[in-house]
Design an enzyme around this catalytic site. Structure first.
Site, mmCIF file in Angstrom:
data_model
loop_
_atom_site.group_PDB
_atom_site.id
_atom_site.type_symbol
_atom_site.label_atom_id
_atom_site.label_comp_id
_atom_site.label_asym_id
_atom_site.label_seq_id
_atom_site.Cartn_x
_atom_site.Cartn_y
_atom_site.Cartn_z
ATOM 1 N N LYS A 63 0.610 -1.127 -0.545
ATOM 2 C CA LYS A 63 0.140 -0.464 -0.143
ATOM 3 C C LYS A 63 0.697 1.148 -0.190
ATOM 4 C CE LYS A 63 -4.058 -2.509 0.130
ATOM 5 N NZ LYS A 63 -3.196 -4.016 0.679
ATOM 6 N N TYR A 321 -12.909 -14.963 3.324
ATOM 7 C CA TYR A 321 -11.544 -13.675 3.157
ATOM 8 C C TYR A 321 -11.047 -13.535 4.718
ATOM 9 C CZ TYR A 321 -8.941 -8.939 3.542
ATOM 10 O OH TYR A 321 -8.374 -8.250 3.505
ATOM 11 N N TYR A 347 -3.319 -12.782 2.443
ATOM 12 C CA TYR A 347 -2.807 -12.588 1.373
ATOM 13 C C TYR A 347 -1.892 -13.284 0.889
ATOM 14 C CZ TYR A 347 -5.758 -8.685 1.591
ATOM 15 O OH TYR A 347 -6.614 -7.310 1.806
#
Length: 396
Positions: A63, A321, A347
């Site tokens: 990010k 998720y 992830y």
């Protein structure tokens, strides 16, 4: 000693960027223990690009690279992209932002990087965490610990205000009322959507990363095609994958036609981490991000970016998720015990599982046969997120 700046096309180089990352590229490491021994034809060599070592701020990850292109707008006297995506026509604030506001799942990596950036810029930070996003909280044997450890703890350590929203709270899907409250209090909030992907500049950071990887390929002397043939990366909100595709396609567009015939394209494989939406939804989303980024950097998106460029892997999403299933946990343990590479549970562990499965299957070998290659180079992009691990301490 710092390396010279990445050589970008003129239009791309003129887009404002606020440096957050280290001056030198995030390192690329060989993973020799994972590389198959006594391999059948072809040799498959595996490498990792360490985005978790890319920046000096807290919990480095992908990010920060995205945020570099958003900061100039944050600091502008007249920010253009500060409003919530559901309410884009709000009045332009009379000055730079005073507070960054963002959202995510309880253990969101993105929120930590926004909070850290806010502190570095001298701004306040408000982090909105939703109990209803994903299944990590529901799967936890100790929900109270899940709500206070990992990234939640780091957000608070960074001085961010953390608000945990219930699943049925309408503000969990539309934070506009929260932004309005802040404006009424005299603040100038800047809204950064989850993952920063739907921000207009969300894909630029990873378009630039493609040029960075290309320069590292040249320096490494990889053999085979001289580049990474397959690039495996997480696909969550989607602009990391879309940006990489845009950047690599621009690199290919600048090569001579004869060279394009000799050297095959890199394949960017986005490994999905959530079963909430079908693969077709993500494919369309990534295509839009790739085309938007390509248009900004000066590439004809209609000519060079198509649905054929979008390759997403959806076999390893697991049950929800944020839920660490047994097979993904085993992949993370394998990476740690064979390469001392610590992954995150949401992830990168799923990306590793997908990559390792692909290496066992036929597609990479078919690619080698098609292009008469004795060696294929595979790159795993480590996007960070290890700080969430403590929240998953009860996973058996």
């Amino acid at each position: 000693m710092s390396k010279p700046p990445i050589a970008l096309p003129e239009i791309f180089s003129q887009i404002p960027r606020h440096q957050i990352l280290y001056p030198n590229p995030s390192p690329i490491h060989s993973l020799p223990t994972l590389t198959p021994r006594n391999p059948p034809h072809p040799q498959i060599s595996i490498f990792a690009k360490r985005e978790d070592q890319s920046a000096p701020l807290a919990c480095a990850g992908n990010k920060y690279r995205k945020l570099e292109y958003i900061v100039p707008d944050i600091l502008s006297a007249t920010p253009l992209h500060h409003s919530h995506e559901n309410h884009p026509n709000t009045t332009t604030p009379a000055g730079p932002a005073t507070i960054l506001v963002t959202e995510g799942a309880i253990q969101s990596n993105h929120t930590v990087q926004v909070a850290a950036l806010a502190r570095k810029l001298g701004l306040k930070a408000l982090v909105l965490l939703s109990r209803g996003t994903g299944g990590g909280l529901r799967a936890s044997q100790d929900p109270e610990a899940f709500l206070r450890t990992g990234n939640v703890q780091i957000n608070r350590l960074l001085g961010a205000e953390v608000r945990i929203l219930d699943e049925n709270d309408p503000r969990a899907s539309d934070a506009f009322p929260i932004l309005e409250d802040l404006r009424a209090q005299g603040e100038r909030p800047y809204w950064i959507p989850g993952g920063a992907s739907i921000h207009p500049f969300g894909g630029l950071g990873y378009a630039r990363a493609a040029f960075e990887i290309a320069e590292q390929e040249t320096e490494m002397g990889l053999g085979g095609t001289g580049r990474f043939d397959f690039v495996f990366v997480a696909c969550g909100s989607g602009s990391t994958v879309g940006g990489l595709i845009a950047g690599f396609r621009m690199l290919e567009a600048r090569r001579e036609e004869a060279d394009r015939r000799i050297r095959p394209r890199r394949s960017v494989i986005g490994v999905l981490n959530s079963p909430t939406k079908p693969r077709s939804y993500h494919e369309e989303r990534v295509l839009q991000f790739a085309q938007r980024a390509s248009a900004l950097i000066g590439l004809d998106s209609q000519r060079f970016i198509s649905a054929d460029d979008i390759k997403l892997e959806d076999r390893f999403v697991g049950s929800a998720y944020g839920v660490l299933d047994v097979e993904t946990k085993e992949a993370a343990e394998r990476m740690a015990r064979m390469e001392a590479l610590v992954l995150d549970p949401v992830y990168t562990a799923k990306v590793a599982r997908g990559m390792l499965q692909w290496i066992q299957e036929e597609e990479i070998r078919q690619y080698a046969r098609l292009h008469s290659l004795d060696k294929v180079n595979v790159l795993f992009i480590h996007t960070g997120g290890q700080a969430a691990l403590s929240a998953y301490a009860d996973v058996n």
